[in-house]
Design an enzyme around this catalytic site. Structure first.
Site, short mmCIF file in Angstrom:
data_model
loop_
_atom_site.label_atom_id
_atom_site.label_comp_id
_atom_site.label_asym_id
_atom_site.label_seq_id
_atom_site.Cartn_x
_atom_site.Cartn_y
_atom_site.Cartn_z
N GLU A 55 0.82 -1.20 0.00
CA GLU A 55 0.00 0.00 0.00
C GLU A 55 0.87 1.27 0.00
O GLU A 55 0.55 2.25 -0.68
CB GLU A 55 -0.93 0.01 1.22
CG GLU A 55 -1.95 -1.13 1.23
CD GLU A 55 -1.45 -2.37 1.96
OE1 GLU A 55 -2.29 -3.11 2.48
OE2 GLU A 55 -0.21 -2.59 2.01
N CYS A 80 -2.68 -4.24 7.02
CA CYS A 80 -2.31 -4.49 8.41
C CYS A 80 -2.80 -3.37 9.32
O CYS A 80 -3.00 -2.23 8.88
CB CYS A 80 -0.79 -4.66 8.54
SG CYS A 80 0.16 -3.20 8.06
N CYS A 89 -0.90 -0.12 7.62
CA CYS A 89 -1.36 0.32 6.30
C CYS A 89 -2.82 0.76 6.33
O CYS A 89 -3.23 1.62 5.54
CB CYS A 89 -1.16 -0.80 5.28
SG CYS A 89 0.58 -1.13 4.92
N LEU A 209 22.75 -26.38 -1.58
CA LEU A 209 21.34 -26.11 -1.28
C LEU A 209 21.00 -24.63 -1.26
O LEU A 209 20.17 -24.18 -0.48
CB LEU A 209 20.95 -26.75 0.07
CG LEU A 209 21.15 -28.26 0.20
CD1 LEU A 209 20.70 -28.74 1.58
CD2 LEU A 209 20.41 -29.02 -0.90
N ARG A 212 20.92 -20.29 -7.04
CA ARG A 212 21.92 -19.77 -7.98
C ARG A 212 21.32 -19.50 -9.37
O ARG A 212 21.87 -18.68 -10.11
CB ARG A 212 23.07 -20.78 -8.15
CG ARG A 212 23.77 -21.12 -6.85
CD ARG A 212 24.96 -22.05 -7.05
NE ARG A 212 24.61 -23.33 -7.65
CZ ARG A 212 24.08 -24.36 -6.98
NH1 ARG A 212 23.80 -24.24 -5.68
NH2 ARG A 212 23.81 -25.50 -7.59
N GLU A 289 13.96 -31.91 -0.17
CA GLU A 289 14.60 -32.19 -1.45
C GLU A 289 15.39 -33.51 -1.44
O GLU A 289 16.07 -33.82 -2.41
CB GLU A 289 15.51 -31.01 -1.84
CG GLU A 289 15.72 -30.91 -3.34
CD GLU A 289 16.43 -29.64 -3.76
OE1 GLU A 289 17.63 -29.71 -4.05
OE2 GLU A 289 15.77 -28.59 -3.82
N GLY A 291 16.51 -37.44 0.93
CA GLY A 291 16.43 -38.41 -0.14
C GLY A 291 15.17 -39.25 0.00
O GLY A 291 14.17 -38.83 0.61
#
Length: 351
Positions: A55, A80, A89, A209, A212, A289, A291
């Site tokens: 806002e 808010c 806001c 992790l 990039r 992610e 295993g």
């Protein structure tokens, strides 16, 4: 005012909000559009955690400040009503004299949760609710889930061969992603506050992790290591980025690396302890992610909200099997580069 135009302006607010993805967590994604005489005179979005809300940016974009009086504001989340890192806001909109505020979703955060709407109405501002509410729920599903369920939103991502193997028989990793699907994976990383793997994946892959190949903040790295057997020479331990390692009975802190003892509980108790830790730490979303064992544990415990499978068009014949997820039927399929991508969840976020 026609409904079609109102939908168009709210969709613009949602599109703006999505531009903050990867930069504003743990805050929600919020966009704002200001309309006067059926013309957009200002717009903005929450761009970075700790900085101006949507806002504020929208109001600051209006060339002639006097035009804001009696304007209509379209915002995808309730303004808010509390003092946090920025002023309320709702008070800003009241002070600027807007005539009407159209809101997509009520903020489920208990410190807001209708208070902003009540403040606007008390000031004589007309408030409309629910326009494109389902799209708003999808956009902020991680934030909403965290506020309502008091635990982080869990997304599982794994990559495999066409015959559903994730690594060589000896555990050696296989690079499944192409350049395009690699961007998709790093987009997911940026969208989540944390990323989690099991210790065996940490040992086999020695990953970093981080983000990039996409814009956004790198997630908080987490490793489940019950017996504290992760080698200290791994990149996760040696680099300068934060790391959380969850163990059963070992705790330690070395710089910004923390080993957290969760006690000698069952696998389910360990997982729930991790989620409790994340809730108390305001970590709202986790990308699991790897295993296979870690993925299967989260699935068996009923903790996964969204699943993504990247399937490379190659047959291995043998290897370490991909996660076996009982009763999961993937709902969406699309192509990224040469890879099939399947998804399942409340709102699979198709790029």
């Amino acid at each position: 005012m026609s409904l079609d135009k109102e939908i168009l302006w709210m969709q613009r607010a949602l599109d703006l909000a999505s531009m903050g993805s990867g930069f504003v967590a743990p805050n929600p994604l919020v966009g704002c559009v200001i309309v006067k005489d059926e013309i957009i005179i200002g717009e903005g979005y929450h761009q970075k955690y700790g900085e101006a809300h949507a806002e504020v940016n929208a109001i600051n974009s209006v060339i002639n400040a006097s035009d804001i009086r009696d304007a209509i504001v379209y915002v995808n989340l309730e303004p808010c009503s509390h003092h946090g890192k920025t002023p309320p806001c709702a008070d800003l909109l009241i002070n600027k004299g807007v005539k009407r505020v159209v809101i997509c979703n009520i903020d489920p955060n208990p410190i807001v949760a209708g208070k902003g709407i009540a403040r606007l109405k008390a000031a004589g501002i007309e408030v409309s609710l629910g326009l494109l509410a389902e799209k708003g729920e999808e956009l902020n599903r991680m934030f909403f889930h965290f506020q309502r369920e008091k635990k982080p939103y869990i997304t599982l991502k794994y990559a495999c061969s066409k015959d559903h193997f994730i690594a060589h028989v000896n555990g050696a990793p296989i690079p499944f992603s192409n350049s395009e699907s690699k961007q998709l994976v790093h987009k997911m990383r940026a969208e989540n506050q944390a990323i989690l793997i099991g210790v065996q994946t940490a040992i086999a892959d020695n990953p970093t992790l981080n983000v990039r190949y996409w814009g956004g903040n790198s997630p908080i790295r987490m490793v489940i290591d019950p017996s504290n057997r992760m080698p200290k020479e791994l990149k996760l331990v040696q680099d300068d980025e934060p790391l959380l390692v969850f163990t059963k009975n070992f705790s330690n802190t070395i710089r910004n690396k923390n080993w957290i003892s969760l006690g000698m509980g069952s696998p389910n108790e360990i997982l729930n302890s991790i989620l409790t830790y994340c809730f108390k730490s305001n970590i709202q979303s986790i990308l699991v992610e790897g295993g296979t064992q870690t993925a299967e544990l989260f699935h068996a415990a009923g903790l996964i909200n969204e699943i993504w499978k990247i399937e490379k068009q190659v047959l291995l014949g043998e290897g370490k099997p991909a996660p076996q997820l009982a009763h999961v039927e993937f709902e969406k399929k699309f192509i990224v580069g040469q890879d099939n991508v399947w998804s399942k969840g409340s709102w699979p976020k198709i790029p």
